[in-house]
Design a protein around this motif. Structure first.
Motif, short mmCIF file in Angstrom:
data_model
loop_
_atom_site.label_atom_id
_atom_site.label_comp_id
_atom_site.label_asym_id
_atom_site.label_seq_id
_atom_site.Cartn_x
_atom_site.Cartn_y
_atom_site.Cartn_z
N PRO A 119 38.18 59.11 48.55
CA PRO A 119 38.26 57.81 49.22
C PRO A 119 39.48 57.66 50.13
O PRO A 119 39.45 56.92 51.10
CB PRO A 119 38.31 56.80 48.07
CG PRO A 119 37.77 57.52 46.89
CD PRO A 119 38.05 58.97 47.10
N TRP A 120 40.56 58.35 49.82
CA TRP A 120 41.80 58.22 50.59
C TRP A 120 41.87 59.18 51.78
O TRP A 120 42.79 59.10 52.58
CB TRP A 120 43.02 58.43 49.70
CG TRP A 120 42.98 59.75 48.98
CD1 TRP A 120 43.37 60.96 49.46
CD2 TRP A 120 42.50 59.97 47.67
NE1 TRP A 120 43.16 61.93 48.53
CE2 TRP A 120 42.63 61.35 47.40
CE3 TRP A 120 41.97 59.14 46.66
CZ2 TRP A 120 42.26 61.92 46.20
CZ3 TRP A 120 41.61 59.72 45.47
CH2 TRP A 120 41.74 61.09 45.24
N ASP A 121 40.91 60.08 51.90
CA ASP A 121 40.93 61.04 53.01
C ASP A 121 40.70 60.32 54.34
O ASP A 121 39.76 59.55 54.48
CB ASP A 121 39.83 62.10 52.83
CG ASP A 121 40.13 63.08 51.71
OD1 ASP A 121 41.31 63.20 51.32
OD2 ASP A 121 39.18 63.73 51.23
N VAL A 122 41.58 60.59 55.30
CA VAL A 122 41.42 60.04 56.65
C VAL A 122 40.71 61.11 57.48
O VAL A 122 41.24 62.20 57.68
CB VAL A 122 42.80 59.69 57.27
CG1 VAL A 122 42.64 59.25 58.71
CG2 VAL A 122 43.49 58.61 56.45
N PRO A 123 39.48 60.82 57.93
CA PRO A 123 38.73 61.82 58.69
C PRO A 123 39.35 62.08 60.06
O PRO A 123 39.98 61.21 60.66
CB PRO A 123 37.34 61.21 58.82
CG PRO A 123 37.52 59.76 58.63
CD PRO A 123 38.73 59.56 57.77
N LEU A 124 39.15 63.30 60.53
CA LEU A 124 39.61 63.68 61.86
C LEU A 124 38.64 63.15 62.91
O LEU A 124 37.43 63.08 62.67
CB LEU A 124 39.68 65.21 61.96
CG LEU A 124 40.65 65.90 61.00
CD1 LEU A 124 40.40 67.41 60.98
CD2 LEU A 124 42.09 65.58 61.38
#
Length: 187
Positions: free
Chosen positions: A169-174
């Motif tokens: 959930p905390w992953d910021v997509p590229l």
């Protein structure tokens, strides 16, 4: 396969690949990467990147070719527990992670483009880093502050996979990924 296993396998592969490159081949690949990325930085005022670890593809050919008026920023840490921030390049001091970083006196900058290092990424923009979460927290903080920051992962070709990587959930997509041979829009 778990993210931990994906990371470990990709780190081994990256090390083997980078160790086998002749210096001139590496320079050519990094110059090719710059030629692919630079057209996407037109209009950026502040481009942030990173000081590469031995096996990572270097963003310096990109930073070195920024237009007059564009500024370069690099990660900076006060200590190992501190939030990552971006300060104006160059990297002149050894930081708490034993990596070169800008001086503590360098101006703090809010980039509009961040060239993000990665261990592995999929074509949808899900990225696996080194597992400390520094970039995810820093990018989330920039965006919470109202900055429309664009994220571009840069990598060797084999670091981009077709199979989806599980996202937390905390992953910021590229927003995009660039390799020495390809530009990939992720959204």
């Amino acid at each position: 396969m778990s993210k931990i296993q994906l990371r470990n396998d990709a780190l081994l592969r990256r090390h083997s690949y980078a160790s086998a490159l002749w210096p001139q081949t590496r320079n050519t690949l990094e110059a090719n990467l710059a030629q692919i990325v630079l057209p996407h930085l037109i209009g950026a005022r502040i481009a942030a990147a990173y000081h590469p670890m031995r096996d990572e593809i270097s963003p310096y050919p990109i930073l070195d070719a920024l237009d007059a008026g564009q500024r370069a920023a690099l990660p900076w840490f006060a200590d190992r527990d501190a939030k990552m921030m971006f300060r104006e390049a160059p990297a002149t001091e050894v930081g708490p992670w034993k990596m070169l970083q800008p001086s503590a006196d360098a101006e703090v900058l809010a980039p509009d483009v961040v060239l993000v290092p990665l261990v592995l990424a999929d074509r949808h923009g899900t990225r696996i880093g080194h597992g400390k979460g520094h970039y995810d927290r820093a990018l989330a903080h920039l965006r919470e502050g109202g900055n429309a920051v664009r994220t571009i992962g840069i990598a060797w070709e084999f670091q981009v996979v077709n199979e989806a990587i599980p996202a937390d959930p905390w992953d910021v997509p590229l927003d995009a990924i660039a390799t020495p041979t390809e530009w990939i829009e992720c959204k």
